[in-house]
Scaffold this motif. Structure first.
Motif, short mmCIF file in Angstrom:
data_model
loop_
_atom_site.label_atom_id
_atom_site.label_comp_id
_atom_site.label_asym_id
_atom_site.label_seq_id
_atom_site.Cartn_x
_atom_site.Cartn_y
_atom_site.Cartn_z
N HIS A 99 9.55 -2.48 -1.83
CA HIS A 99 10.08 -3.85 -1.99
C HIS A 99 9.07 -4.74 -2.70
CE1 HIS A 99 13.97 -3.46 -0.15
NE2 HIS A 99 13.44 -2.87 0.92
N LEU A 100 7.79 -4.63 -2.37
CA LEU A 100 6.77 -5.39 -3.10
C LEU A 100 6.79 -5.03 -4.58
CD1 LEU A 100 3.65 -5.20 -0.74
CD2 LEU A 100 5.00 -7.23 -1.31
N PHE A 101 6.93 -3.76 -4.85
CA PHE A 101 6.95 -3.24 -6.23
C PHE A 101 8.13 -3.81 -7.00
CE2 PHE A 101 7.51 0.07 -9.48
CZ PHE A 101 6.20 0.32 -9.86
N GLN A 102 9.27 -4.00 -6.36
CA GLN A 102 10.46 -4.53 -7.03
C GLN A 102 10.25 -5.97 -7.47
OE1 GLN A 102 12.82 -2.21 -7.78
NE2 GLN A 102 11.30 -0.98 -6.70
N LYS A 103 9.43 -6.72 -6.75
CA LYS A 103 9.19 -8.13 -7.07
C LYS A 103 8.27 -8.31 -8.26
CE LYS A 103 9.86 -9.58 -2.31
NZ LYS A 103 9.22 -10.07 -1.10
N ASP A 104 7.20 -7.52 -8.31
CA ASP A 104 6.23 -7.63 -9.41
C ASP A 104 5.50 -6.29 -9.51
OD1 ASP A 104 4.13 -8.12 -11.19
OD2 ASP A 104 3.70 -10.10 -10.36
N ARG A 105 6.02 -5.41 -10.36
CA ARG A 105 5.52 -4.04 -10.49
C ARG A 105 4.00 -3.97 -10.62
NH1 ARG A 105 8.49 0.21 -12.67
NH2 ARG A 105 6.71 0.69 -13.97
N GLN A 106 3.49 -4.63 -11.64
CA GLN A 106 2.07 -4.52 -11.96
C GLN A 106 1.19 -5.05 -10.83
OE1 GLN A 106 1.00 -2.98 -14.93
NE2 GLN A 106 -0.99 -2.99 -13.92
N ALA A 107 1.50 -6.25 -10.35
CA ALA A 107 0.68 -6.85 -9.29
C ALA A 107 0.73 -6.02 -8.02
CB ALA A 107 1.14 -8.29 -9.02
N ALA A 108 1.92 -5.54 -7.66
CA ALA A 108 2.05 -4.73 -6.44
C ALA A 108 1.27 -3.43 -6.58
CB ALA A 108 3.52 -4.45 -6.15
N TYR A 109 1.41 -2.77 -7.73
CA TYR A 109 0.70 -1.51 -7.94
C TYR A 109 -0.81 -1.72 -7.84
CZ TYR A 109 -0.74 2.97 -9.81
OH TYR A 109 -1.32 4.20 -9.96
N GLU A 110 -1.31 -2.75 -8.52
CA GLU A 110 -2.75 -3.02 -8.49
C GLU A 110 -3.24 -3.33 -7.08
OE1 GLU A 110 -3.48 -6.02 -11.46
OE2 GLU A 110 -2.86 -4.67 -13.09
N ARG A 111 -2.43 -4.06 -6.32
CA ARG A 111 -2.79 -4.40 -4.94
C ARG A 111 -2.84 -3.15 -4.07
NH1 ARG A 111 1.02 -8.11 -1.19
NH2 ARG A 111 -0.07 -7.76 0.74
N ILE A 112 -1.82 -2.30 -4.19
CA ILE A 112 -1.77 -1.07 -3.39
C ILE A 112 -2.89 -0.12 -3.78
CG2 ILE A 112 -0.37 0.97 -2.86
CD1 ILE A 112 2.12 -0.94 -3.31
N LEU A 113 -3.15 -0.01 -5.08
CA LEU A 113 -4.23 0.85 -5.57
C LEU A 113 -5.59 0.35 -5.08
CD1 LEU A 113 -5.18 3.24 -7.30
CD2 LEU A 113 -5.19 1.69 -9.27
N ALA A 114 -5.82 -0.96 -5.16
CA ALA A 114 -7.09 -1.53 -4.70
C ALA A 114 -7.28 -1.28 -3.20
CB ALA A 114 -7.15 -3.02 -5.01
N ARG A 115 -6.21 -1.45 -2.45
CA ARG A 115 -6.30 -1.23 -1.00
C ARG A 115 -6.59 0.25 -0.71
NH1 ARG A 115 -1.40 -3.47 1.40
NH2 ARG A 115 -0.43 -1.56 0.67
N PHE A 116 -5.92 1.13 -1.44
CA PHE A 116 -6.17 2.56 -1.25
C PHE A 116 -7.62 2.90 -1.57
CE2 PHE A 116 -6.54 6.89 -2.85
CZ PHE A 116 -6.12 7.59 -1.74
N ASN A 117 -8.14 2.35 -2.66
CA ASN A 117 -9.52 2.64 -3.05
C ASN A 117 -10.54 2.04 -2.08
OD1 ASN A 117 -9.11 4.36 -5.23
ND2 ASN A 117 -8.81 2.67 -6.64
N LYS A 118 -10.15 1.01 -1.35
CA LYS A 118 -11.04 0.41 -0.35
C LYS A 118 -11.08 1.25 0.92
CE LYS A 118 -12.14 -3.99 1.75
NZ LYS A 118 -11.80 -5.40 1.84
N ARG A 119 -9.92 1.67 1.37
CA ARG A 119 -9.84 2.52 2.58
C ARG A 119 -8.68 3.50 2.36
NH1 ARG A 119 -5.62 1.44 5.67
NH2 ARG A 119 -4.63 -0.58 5.53
N GLN A 120 -9.03 4.67 1.92
CA GLN A 120 -8.00 5.65 1.57
C GLN A 120 -7.10 5.93 2.77
OE1 GLN A 120 -9.86 9.06 -0.24
NE2 GLN A 120 -10.30 7.93 -2.10
N ASN A 121 -5.83 5.63 2.60
CA ASN A 121 -4.88 5.80 3.69
C ASN A 121 -3.61 6.50 3.20
OD1 ASN A 121 -2.64 3.67 3.18
ND2 ASN A 121 -4.57 2.60 2.77
N PRO A 122 -2.94 7.20 4.07
CA PRO A 122 -1.78 8.01 3.68
C PRO A 122 -0.60 7.19 3.17
CG PRO A 122 -2.11 8.12 6.05
CD PRO A 122 -3.27 7.39 5.49
#
Length: 169
Positions: A99-122
């Motif tokens: 749902h976040l991705f549907q609102k703003d693809r690029q911003a959501a992807y960058e946010r999820i990627l940054a969070r994953f790179n901070k604390r790798q989670n499933p």
């Protein structure tokens, strides 16, 4: 040499059904070949052992009654643990990211990627594998995921639910 001669020509279970649904994209997955690979297994065995689980294509196709599976990447194994122990939570996490991705693809992807790179989670890894470029999850030498956003849309929560239920079973 003896081991090769013992299994050479033995066809295991040629009637094993094809397992079509891929839970997530993973480089080197054996989804297209899993049915053929399984056909070479012996007709019976005590336990299936998979040291490089990845996308789980062979495990899902074989669907053994007893298995031991592992992988060195902790968030990847985390996907499998959540699928086993908390499939609804895994699905809710995917849906929230979708749902976040549907609102703003690029911003959501960058946010999820940054969070994953901070604390790798499933949860993040599952969504990233479905939304990154070509479904190719790449890691730099420092362990950070470096794959950019893909041009395609990740599968819908409804499609993911079918996959989660199928794999959980």
């Amino acid at each position: 040499m003896t081991q090769i001669s013992l299994i050479q020509g033995v066809r295991g279970n040629p009637s094993a059904p094809r397992f079509q649904l891929q839970l997530f994209k993973w480089i080197g997955n054996k989804q297209r070949f899993a049915h053929e690979i399984v056909s070479y297994f012996p007709p019976s065995f005590h336990a299936y052992i998979e040291p490089f689980l990845g996308s789980g294509a062979v495990l899902g196709t074989l669907a053994p009654s007893r298995a031991i599976a592992g992988d060195i990447l902790e968030p990847l194994m985390g996907i499998w643990f959540r699928l086993s122990d908390a499939p609804d939570a895994l699905l809710r996490a995917y849906t929230a990211r979708w749902h976040l991705f549907q609102k703003d693809r690029q911003a959501a992807y960058e946010r999820i990627l940054a969070r994953f790179n901070k604390r790798q989670n499933p949860d993040d890894l599952l969504f990233l594998s479905r939304s990154c470029y070509g479904g190719v999850v790449r890691f730099r030498k420092d362990g950070f995921m470096s794959t950019p956003i893909g041009v395609h849309s990740p599968i819908s929560p409804a499609s993911m639910e079918v996959r989660v239920r199928s794999w959980h079973h």
